[in-house]
Scaffold this active site. Structure first.
Site, mmCIF file in Angstrom:
data_model
loop_
_atom_site.group_PDB
_atom_site.id
_atom_site.type_symbol
_atom_site.label_atom_id
_atom_site.label_comp_id
_atom_site.label_asym_id
_atom_site.label_seq_id
_atom_site.Cartn_x
_atom_site.Cartn_y
_atom_site.Cartn_z
ATOM 1 N N SER A 147 0.849 -1.196 0.000
ATOM 2 C CA SER A 147 0.000 0.000 0.000
ATOM 3 C C SER A 147 0.881 1.241 0.000
ATOM 4 O O SER A 147 2.031 1.204 0.455
ATOM 5 C CB SER A 147 -0.886 -0.001 1.250
ATOM 6 O OG SER A 147 -1.570 1.228 1.402
ATOM 7 N N TYR A 160 -1.879 -0.167 10.522
ATOM 8 C CA TYR A 160 -1.968 -0.581 9.124
ATOM 9 C C TYR A 160 -0.691 -0.216 8.362
ATOM 10 O O TYR A 160 -0.147 -1.045 7.624
ATOM 11 C CB TYR A 160 -3.178 0.072 8.460
ATOM 12 C CG TYR A 160 -3.353 -0.312 7.013
ATOM 13 C CD1 TYR A 160 -3.692 -1.614 6.661
ATOM 14 C CD2 TYR A 160 -3.180 0.624 5.990
ATOM 15 C CE1 TYR A 160 -3.846 -1.974 5.333
ATOM 16 C CE2 TYR A 160 -3.342 0.274 4.671
ATOM 17 C CZ TYR A 160 -3.672 -1.025 4.343
ATOM 18 O OH TYR A 160 -3.819 -1.391 3.017
#
Length: 267
Positions: A147, A160
Site C-alpha cells: 500500500s 496498518y
C-alpha cells in the site's frame, strides 16, 4: 521467467483474499488471460461464485479453497491440496489483508495483533511454502499487494502502515534472495481503491468521499497487476500523484510530517 508465462495461458495463478474487491477482480483478469485460477479466502460461498465466473471466462477449470491466512496450519493444508489437486503454482498474488483506522493510543491491540497475523505473517507463510516449490523449478512470480500507506504514513493508520512497511521491507529482501532462482518479486502499492476494504477500515464512512480524486477503480488496478506478470518490474505505485508524494516524503520528511497533519489527515 519465460515469455509464455506473461501470456498466462495455462499458468496456475494462486490468489489470497480472492472472494471480493481487488482480489476478485484480479482473478477475473487472470482468467480472461487464460490462466487456471485458484482463489482463496474465508468466505467459501463468495469464493464459489468467483470460481464459477473464472471458469466461464477462461473456459477451463478454476478452483476455490477456504483459507484463513492468519492460521499457519490451514495455510500448509491448503497449499498441499493445491499441489495435489491443481499443480505447481506459477504466479502467487498475496492480496489478503485488512485495515482499521484508529489512533495508536486507543486501538484495540487484539485488532493490531490480528492485522499483523493477516497482513504480514500470513503473507510470509504463504510465500515461503509457494517459493520453495518455485525454487525447485527455478521459475515463478510473486506479487505482494502492499500500500502507499507502507511508504507514507498518516494519522490513524499507525498499525496498518506498520504492516505495509513490513510487507515492503520483506519483499525487497525476498526479491534479492530469489533473483538467482529466476523468481520475480514485485510489490504493488496502491492508494485508496473503491472496494469493501473501507467497510471495516473506515468507521466514519466518509474517507473515500474526502479523498475523491485519488480513489482508484478496482478494474484498472487489477488490470495493471495482471499486466506485471512475467515482467521484471520491481514495484508498481498507484496513483501517480501519491507516487510523487511518497518520494517527496522520503526526501523532505520534516515538511512531509507537517503536510500529513495539516492536509492529508482525512480519516
Amino acid at each position: 521467467m519465460t515469455k509464455n508465462t506473461n501470456q498466462l495461458t495455462d499458468k496456475i495463478v494462486f490468489i489470497t483474499g480472492g472472494s471480493a474487491g481487488l482480489g476478485e477482480e484480479v482473478a477475473y483478469q487472470a482468467a480472461r488471460k487464460g490462466a487456471t485460477v485458484v482463489v482463496t479466502a474465508r468466505r467459501l460461498d463468495l469464493l464459489e461464485m468467483v470460481r464459477k465466473k473464472c471458469s466461464m471466462l477462461s473456459n477451463k477449470p478454476a478452483y476455490a479453497y477456504r483459507l484463513d491466512v492468519s492460521n499457519p496450519d490451514e495455510i500448509q493444508k491448503v497449499i498441499e491440496q493445491v499441489y495435489q489437486e491443481v499443480g505447481n503454482i506459477d504466479v502467487l498474488i498475496n492480496n489478503a489483508g485488512f485495515g482499521y483506522f484508529e489512533e495508536a493510543l486507543t486501538v484495540d491491540m487484539s485488532v493490531a495483533e490480528n492485522m499483523f497475523r493477516v497482513n504480514v505473517l500470513g503473507l510470509m507463510y504463504v510465500t515461503q511454502l509457494v517459493a520453495i516449490q518455485m525454487a525447485e523449478k527455478e521459475n515463478g512470480h510473486i506479487i505482494n499487494i502492499a500500500s502507499q500507506a507502507g511508504k507514507m504514513a498518516t494519522p490513524k493508520s499507525s498499525i496498518y502502515s506498520a504492516t505495509k512497511f513490513a510487507v515492503i521491507g520483506y519483499s525487497n529482501a525476498l526479491r534479492l534472495e530469489l533473483k538467482p532462482l529466476n523468481i520475480i518479486v514485485t510489490t504493488v502499492n496502491p492508494g485508496p481503491i473503491d472496494t469493501n476494504f473501507f467497510d471495516i477500515a473506515d468507521k466514519s464512512g466518509n474517507y473515500l468521499e474526502k479523498v475523491g480524486k485519488l480513489v482508484l477503480k478496482t478494474e484498472s488496478v487489477a488490470d495493471r497487476i495482471i499486466g506485471l506478470v512475467g515482467t521484471q518490474k520491481r514495484e508498481l505505485n498507484l496513483p501517480y500523484a501519491l507516487e510523487i508524494a511518497s518520494k517527496f516524503y522520503m526526501l523532505f520528511p520534516k515538511t512531509s510530517d507537517y503536510l500529513a497533519l495539516k492536509l492529508f489527515d482525512n480519516k
